[in-house]
Design a protein around this motif. Structure first.
Motif, PDB file in Angstrom:
ATOM      1  N   UNK A  52       0.835  -1.186   0.000  1.00 15.37           N
ATOM      2  CA  UNK A  52       0.000   0.000   0.000  1.00 15.37           C
ATOM      3  C   UNK A  52       0.875   1.243   0.000  1.00 15.37           C
ATOM      4  N   UNK A  53       0.363   2.304  -0.601  1.00  9.71           N
ATOM      5  CA  UNK A  53       1.038   3.599  -0.616  1.00  9.71           C
ATOM      6  C   UNK A  53       0.185   4.551   0.208  1.00  9.71           C
ATOM      7  N   UNK A  54       0.811   5.233   1.163  1.00  9.25           N
ATOM      8  CA  UNK A  54       0.106   6.198   1.999  1.00  9.25           C
ATOM      9  C   UNK A  54       0.660   7.596   1.750  1.00  9.25           C
ATOM     10  N   UNK A  55      -0.220   8.571   1.818  1.00  2.00           N
ATOM     11  CA  UNK A  55       0.179   9.959   1.614  1.00  2.00           C
ATOM     12  C   UNK A  55       0.378  10.723   2.901  1.00  2.00           C
ATOM     13  N   UNK A  56       0.070  10.086   4.029  1.00  2.00           N
ATOM     14  CA  UNK A  56       0.253  10.692   5.348  1.00  2.00           C
ATOM     15  C   UNK A  56       0.809   9.642   6.282  1.00  2.00           C
ATOM     16  N   UNK A  87      -1.769  -0.143   8.414  1.00  2.00           N
ATOM     17  CA  UNK A  87      -2.037   1.298   8.400  1.00  2.00           C
ATOM     18  C   UNK A  87      -3.285   1.589   7.579  1.00  2.00           C
ATOM     19  N   UNK A  88      -3.695   0.634   6.753  1.00  2.00           N
ATOM     20  CA  UNK A  88      -4.822   0.832   5.844  1.00  2.00           C
ATOM     21  C   UNK A  88      -5.995  -0.082   6.205  1.00  2.00           C
ATOM     22  N   UNK A  89      -5.691  -1.296   6.637  1.00  2.00           N
ATOM     23  CA  UNK A  89      -6.719  -2.299   6.922  1.00  2.00           C
ATOM     24  C   UNK A  89      -6.761  -2.617   8.405  1.00  2.00           C
ATOM     25  N   UNK A  90      -7.911  -3.031   8.869  1.00  2.00           N
ATOM     26  CA  UNK A  90      -8.018  -3.544  10.245  1.00  2.00           C
ATOM     27  C   UNK A  90      -7.567  -5.003  10.187  1.00  2.00           C
TER      28      UNK A  90
END
Length: 93
Positions: A52-56, A87-90
């Motif tokens: 995954x890519x996160x911006x924050x 950081x994206x999924x539970x």
């Protein structure tokens, strides 16, 4: 914390754009993940989670000052970045 060189209004609008971009990026990836999961279920295949890519960055265990890394002077991390799936999924054990 925001860079000391920006005015409060400029910093607030920059932060708002970063948050909006982050959610747009993550929501797009979640839509792709849902499609991949649907396809894997239909084909009776195992789905390997993608990167995954996160911006924050809102987790405090990375090397930066403050709670959020918004590309400010105190941030040593380039944004966007590859973030762990939790950081994206539970995630459940």
């Amino acid at each position: 914390s925001e860079s000391r060189s920006c005015r409060r209004e400029t910093c607030a609008s920059r932060t708002t754009l970063l948050v909006q971009d982050h959610f747009a990026l993550v929501n797009h990836q979640l839509a792709q993940l849902r499609s991949a999961l649907r396809l894997a279920l239909l084909l009776n295949r195992t789905l390997v989670l993608p990167r995954f890519v996160c911006g924050l960055e809102t987790v405090t265990n990375f090397a930066h000052r403050g709670i959020r890394c918004l590309g400010s002077n105190g941030c040593r991390m380039a944004l966007p970045y590859y973030c762990p799936a939790d950081h994206v999924l539970r995630m459940r054990p």
